[in-house]
Design an enzyme around this catalytic site. Sequence first.
Site, PDB file in Angstrom:
ATOM      1  N   TYR A 184      -1.799  -0.507  10.282  1.00 23.61           N
ATOM      2  CA  TYR A 184      -1.916  -0.942   8.882  1.00 23.61           C
ATOM      3  C   TYR A 184      -0.661  -0.515   8.113  1.00 23.61           C
ATOM      4  CZ  TYR A 184      -3.837  -1.136   4.083  1.00 23.61           C
ATOM      5  OH  TYR A 184      -4.039  -1.391   2.747  1.00 23.61           O
ATOM      6  N   SER A 228       0.877  -1.184   0.000  1.00 20.01           N
ATOM      7  CA  SER A 228       0.000   0.000   0.000  1.00 20.01           C
ATOM      8  C   SER A 228       0.905   1.223   0.000  1.00 20.01           C
ATOM      9  CB  SER A 228      -0.859   0.002   1.268  1.00 20.01           C
ATOM     10  OG  SER A 228      -1.456   1.271   1.457  1.00 20.01           O
TER      11      SER A 228
HETATM   12  N1  LIG Z   1      -8.785  -0.685  -1.103  1.00 20.86           N
HETATM   13  C1  LIG Z   1      -7.723   0.102  -0.962  1.00 20.86           C
HETATM   14  O1  LIG Z   1      -7.818   1.341  -0.986  1.00 20.86           O
HETATM   15  C2  LIG Z   1      -6.366  -0.496  -0.779  1.00 20.86           C
HETATM   16  C3  LIG Z   1      -5.252   0.377  -0.841  1.00 20.86           C
HETATM   17  C4  LIG Z   1      -3.991  -0.158  -0.676  1.00 20.86           C
HETATM   18  C5  LIG Z   1      -3.827  -1.507  -0.444  1.00 20.86           C
HETATM   19  N2  LIG Z   1      -4.929  -2.314  -0.378  1.00 20.86           N
HETATM   20  C6  LIG Z   1      -4.696  -3.729  -0.120  1.00 20.86           C
HETATM   21  O2  LIG Z   1      -5.278  -4.490  -1.160  1.00 20.86           O
HETATM   22  C7  LIG Z   1      -5.619  -5.780  -0.653  1.00 20.86           C
HETATM   23  C8  LIG Z   1      -7.051  -6.089  -1.031  1.00 20.86           C
HETATM   24  O3  LIG Z   1      -7.876  -5.102  -0.439  1.00 20.86           O
HETATM   25  P1  LIG Z   1      -9.381  -4.816  -0.910  1.00 20.86           P
HETATM   26  O4  LIG Z   1      -9.561  -3.362  -0.810  1.00 20.86           O
HETATM   27  O5  LIG Z   1      -9.672  -5.516  -2.167  1.00 20.86           O
HETATM   28  O6  LIG Z   1     -10.167  -5.483   0.325  1.00 20.86           O
HETATM   29  P2  LIG Z   1     -11.499  -6.368   0.427  1.00 20.86           P
HETATM   30  O7  LIG Z   1     -11.929  -6.274   1.836  1.00 20.86           O
HETATM   31  O8  LIG Z   1     -12.475  -5.993  -0.647  1.00 20.86           O
HETATM   32  O9  LIG Z   1     -10.966  -7.843   0.121  1.00 20.86           O
HETATM   33  C9  LIG Z   1     -10.082  -8.477   0.998  1.00 20.86           C
HETATM   34  C10 LIG Z   1     -10.325  -9.982   0.946  1.00 20.86           C
HETATM   35  O10 LIG Z   1      -9.404 -10.583   1.859  1.00 20.86           O
HETATM   36  C11 LIG Z   1     -10.087 -11.616   2.553  1.00 20.86           C
HETATM   37  N3  LIG Z   1      -9.431 -11.904   3.832  1.00 20.86           N
HETATM   38  C12 LIG Z   1      -9.397 -11.139   4.944  1.00 20.86           C
HETATM   39  N4  LIG Z   1      -8.771 -11.786   5.944  1.00 20.86           N
HETATM   40  C13 LIG Z   1      -8.373 -12.983   5.447  1.00 20.86           C
HETATM   41  C14 LIG Z   1      -7.698 -14.098   6.002  1.00 20.86           C
HETATM   42  N5  LIG Z   1      -7.284 -14.137   7.282  1.00 20.86           N
HETATM   43  N6  LIG Z   1      -7.450 -15.166   5.204  1.00 20.86           N
HETATM   44  C15 LIG Z   1      -7.874 -15.179   3.907  1.00 20.86           C
HETATM   45  N7  LIG Z   1      -8.548 -14.153   3.346  1.00 20.86           N
HETATM   46  C16 LIG Z   1      -8.803 -13.066   4.104  1.00 20.86           C
HETATM   47  C17 LIG Z   1     -11.497 -11.073   2.731  1.00 20.86           C
HETATM   48  O11 LIG Z   1     -12.431 -12.104   3.009  1.00 20.86           O
HETATM   49  C18 LIG Z   1     -11.740 -10.376   1.397  1.00 20.86           C
HETATM   50  O12 LIG Z   1     -12.323 -11.257   0.456  1.00 20.86           O
HETATM   51  C19 LIG Z   1      -5.369  -5.722   0.847  1.00 20.86           C
HETATM   52  O13 LIG Z   1      -4.095  -6.285   1.135  1.00 20.86           O
HETATM   53  C20 LIG Z   1      -5.360  -4.240   1.140  1.00 20.86           C
HETATM   54  O14 LIG Z   1      -4.601  -3.920   2.276  1.00 20.86           O
HETATM   55  C21 LIG Z   1      -6.192  -1.845  -0.541  1.00 20.86           C
END
Ligand SMILES: NC(=O)c1ccc[n+]([C@@H]2O[C@H](COP(=O)([O-])OP(=O)(O)OC[C@H]3O[C@@H](n4cnc5c(N)ncnc54)[C@H](O)[C@@H]3O)[C@@H](O)[C@H]2O)c1
Length: 253
Positions: A152, A139
Site C-alpha cells: 500500500y 497517504s
Molecule cells: N481511511 C484512511 O485512513 C486513509 C488514509 C490515507 C489514505 N486513504 C485513501 O483514501 C482513499 C479513500 O479511502 P476510504 O478510507 O474512504 O476507503 P473506502 O473503502 O471507504 O472507500 C473506497 C471506495 O473505493 C471504491 N473502489 C475500490 N476499488 C475500486 C475500483 N477498482 N474501481 C472503482 N472504485 C473502487 C470502493 O468501492 C469504495 O467505495 C483511498 O485511496 C485510500 O487509500 C485512506
Amino acid sequence: MKLDGKVVLITGGASGIGLAAVKLFLENGAKVAVADINASSGNQLIESLPHEHLAFFKTDITKESDCHQTVQNVLSRFGAIDVLINNAGIEIVSPIHEMALEDWHRILQVNLTGVFLMSKHTLPHMLEKKSGSIINTGSVGGLVGWPDIPAYNATKGGVIQLTKSMAIDYAAHQIRVNCIAPGIIDTPLNEKSFLDNHTESLEIVKKEKAKVNPMLRLGKPEEIAGVMLFLASDLSSYMTGSVVTADGGYTAR
Ligand SMILES: NC(=O)c1ccc[n+]([C@@H]2O[C@H](COP(=O)([O-])OP(=O)(O)OC[C@H]3O[C@@H](n4cnc5c(N)ncnc54)[C@H](O)[C@@H]3O)[C@@H](O)[C@H]2O)c1
C-alpha cells in the site's frame, strides 16, 4: 470556495472520504459524478441523496474500457469535467514475504494504475479546454513507512511521484495536479482492516490507533473532503505538484 456549476468526477465516491467529498461538493454548488465499482453503494447514494446534479457511473478503475466509457458518460451528462478526484483505493495488510503476487498486482492496479487510467482519459478534455484540477488521494504511507502495509505504501509513494510529474507536464496547460496525504481516517476501509487484523473490539483498536497521532484522535472523512474542496477551488490557484498532509500531526514529528 463555491464551485458553482463546476463538474467534479470522483472515483470511490460511494464510501468513506469520497462520500464525504460528494456531499460537500454538492453543498458548494458543484455537479458531481461518482465513479465506483460498488454498484449497490452507488445506487444507494443516488436513492438517499436524490439531486439533479448528482450521477453515479459503475466503474472499475482498473479497466481501461470502463474509465474511457465513464469519462464519455460524464461529458454527455454534464458537458465538462473541471475537477477529477482520483480517490478510490484499497488496502491489503501483509508483510512482503507473505504477500501473494496476485495481491501485489491487485493493489497496484487499483491504487496506481487506476489513477493513471482515469487521468489518461480525462486529460484530453482538460487539454482541449485549457483548464482543470486533478486531485489524487495519496497517504502519509506514501511519505513515511507505515507498518504492515508495505505494498500500500509503495502504491501511495507512486501516486505522489505521479502527481508531481503530471503537475510539471501540464502546468503550462493550466491544469493543476495535487495530492492529499491523509493520516488515519475513520472510514469503512479502516474499520474492515482493523476488524480483519485485530482480535480486540473495533472501539478499542480505534482508541489505540488514535494514540499514534499528536492530536490523539482519528480524522473524519469530512476533514479530508474539506482539503479536496480547497484544492478543487480557485483559492488554491497557484498550487500544483503539492502534497498536502492532513494527518493530525503524524508526519510533523
Ligand atoms: N481511511 C484512511 O485512513 C486513509 C488514509 C490515507 C489514505 N486513504 C485513501 O483514501 C482513499 C479513500 O479511502 P476510504 O478510507 O474512504 O476507503 P473506502 O473503502 O471507504 O472507500 C473506497 C471506495 O473505493 C471504491 N473502489 C475500490 N476499488 C475500486 C475500483 N477498482 N474501481 C472503482 N472504485 C473502487 C470502493 O468501492 C469504495 O467505495 C483511498 O485511496 C485510500 O487509500 C485512506
